[in-house]
Design an enzyme around this catalytic site. Sequence first.
Site, short mmCIF file in Angstrom:
data_model
loop_
_atom_site.label_atom_id
_atom_site.label_comp_id
_atom_site.label_asym_id
_atom_site.label_seq_id
_atom_site.Cartn_x
_atom_site.Cartn_y
_atom_site.Cartn_z
N CYS A 94 0.85 -1.20 0.00
CA CYS A 94 0.00 0.00 0.00
C CYS A 94 0.88 1.25 0.00
CB CYS A 94 -0.86 -0.03 1.25
SG CYS A 94 0.14 -0.05 2.74
N HIS B 153 5.90 -5.83 8.19
CA HIS B 153 6.05 -7.23 8.58
C HIS B 153 6.39 -8.07 7.36
CE1 HIS B 153 3.53 -6.05 12.24
NE2 HIS B 153 4.77 -6.17 12.59
N HIS C 115 -0.60 -6.17 18.89
CA HIS C 115 -0.08 -5.65 17.62
C HIS C 115 0.44 -4.23 17.84
CE1 HIS C 115 0.04 -4.14 13.51
NE2 HIS C 115 0.08 -5.40 13.12
N GLU D 67 0.40 -1.58 16.10
CA GLU D 67 -0.54 -0.49 15.79
C GLU D 67 -1.54 -0.29 16.93
OE1 GLU D 67 -2.60 -0.56 11.90
OE2 GLU D 67 -4.27 0.34 12.97
N THR E 293 -6.45 -0.73 11.53
CA THR E 293 -6.70 -0.40 10.12
C THR E 293 -6.74 -1.62 9.19
OG1 THR E 293 -4.33 -0.08 9.84
CG2 THR E 293 -5.65 1.89 10.26
N SER F 172 2.61 -10.84 9.12
CA SER F 172 1.78 -9.76 8.59
C SER F 172 0.31 -10.04 8.87
CB SER F 172 2.02 -9.65 7.08
OG SER F 172 0.95 -9.01 6.46
N ASN G 29 -2.44 -8.41 7.93
CA ASN G 29 -3.39 -8.35 6.82
C ASN G 29 -3.20 -9.52 5.86
OD1 ASN G 29 -2.03 -7.18 4.21
ND2 ASN G 29 -1.09 -6.17 5.95
N SER H 275 2.13 -5.40 2.87
CA SER H 275 3.56 -5.19 3.10
C SER H 275 4.41 -6.00 2.11
CB SER H 275 3.92 -5.56 4.54
OG SER H 275 3.38 -6.81 4.87
S1 SF4 Z 1 -2.29 -0.96 5.62
FE1 SF4 Z 1 -1.48 0.46 7.18
S2 SF4 Z 1 0.20 1.49 6.14
FE2 SF4 Z 1 -1.07 0.58 4.54
S3 SF4 Z 1 -2.52 2.17 3.92
FE3 SF4 Z 1 -3.52 0.92 5.49
S4 SF4 Z 1 -3.08 2.01 7.38
FE4 SF4 Z 1 -1.63 2.77 5.88
#
Ligand code: SF4
Length: 296
Positions: A12, A39, A121, A123, A158, A216, A218, A260
Site C-alpha cells: 500500500c 512485517h 499488535h 498499531e 486499520t 503480517s 493483513n 507489506s
Molecule cells: S495498511 Fe497500514 S500502512 Fe497501509 S494504507 Fe492501510 S493504514 Fe496505511
Amino acid sequence: MNIIRAEHLGMCFGVKDAIVLALETAKHGPLTILGDLVHNETVLTGLRAEGIRIEQKPAAIGTQTVMITAHGASERRKSETRALGLNVLEATCPLVHVAHRSLAKLVREGFHPVIIGKRDHVEVRGMTEDLGEFDVVLGEEDVASLRERPRFGVVSQTTQPVEKVRRLVQLIREQFPQSEVRFVDTVCQPTKQRQNAAVELAQKCDVVVVIGGAHSNNTHELVKTCSRFCPRVHHVQTAADLREEWFRADDIVGITAGTSTPDNVIAAVESKLRQIASVSKQTFSREEHHELHKMD
Ligand code: SF4
C-alpha cells in the site's frame, strides 16, 4: 493452468512512503527504525543492506535519528524517545493518524474506547498506550466479556476485515441495548480494496496463493478470507515456498498479496507459477499423448 492476479494486491502507499523515507534519510546519516517497518522479511533485509538498523527496544537505539514505523506509536512512546535526546522521524501512515484522531475524539466526547484488533499488535499498542481505560476485542468472546458502559466509542485496527468489524459492532449494540454505541470505521481503504478483490478472486479460482510475511496481520486476514470461498489456499513468503504438487494442469490459480509485500516478490512468485504451469502443461500433453496411443 491459468494464472490471474487480484485486482488490488500488494504494498500500500503507506508502506511504500515509509520505505522511501527510510532510504532517503539513511543517505544523509545513520538511522535506526524502532520496530519492524513492515512485517516482511524481504523488505527488512533490503533496508539492513542499506546500513539501516532495526531495533525493537528504545534502549537499543544506536543512532541520533530514530524512525517510527508506518504502524504509528503512542504520544507517550514518542515523548519517551525524544527525552533520550533523539530525533524522532515519523513514518506513521496518514490513515493510522486518522484512526488515532478518531479514537481521541471519541474519548474527549466521553465514550469508553473499544478497539477492534489484536491487543499485542504494534498499531493497537500505539492506539492504546495513551489511554487510561480501554478494551481491545478481536472476537465474539471478547465482546461477551465487556462491562456495560453508558457510551461505547468503537474504532478498529486499520487492517481488520471490515465485515468482521461491523459484525462485532452489531454484537456490542445487541449486548448493550441501553448504551449509546458510536462506531467510526477506521479500516483503511487499501485493506478494504485488497479484501474485496481477494473475495472476487477466491470465488473464481481453484487455488489461491497469498503472498506475505509470516507476521503480517493483513496477509493472515487475506488467507482467512480466501479460505471461505476456495478450499485450496496457500500462504507463501517468497517464490521458494511454492510447491509443484499444490497445482494441477487445468487449475485456475489466483494470486493476492498483503499490504507489506513488495512488487518484486509478487513478480517472482508469478514467474515461478508460470514455470510450474509450463511444466505441468508439457506433462499433461505427454500423458494425453500416451493415453491416445494406448487406445490405438
Ligand atoms: S495498511 Fe497500514 S500502512 Fe497501509 S494504507 Fe492501510 S493504514 Fe496505511
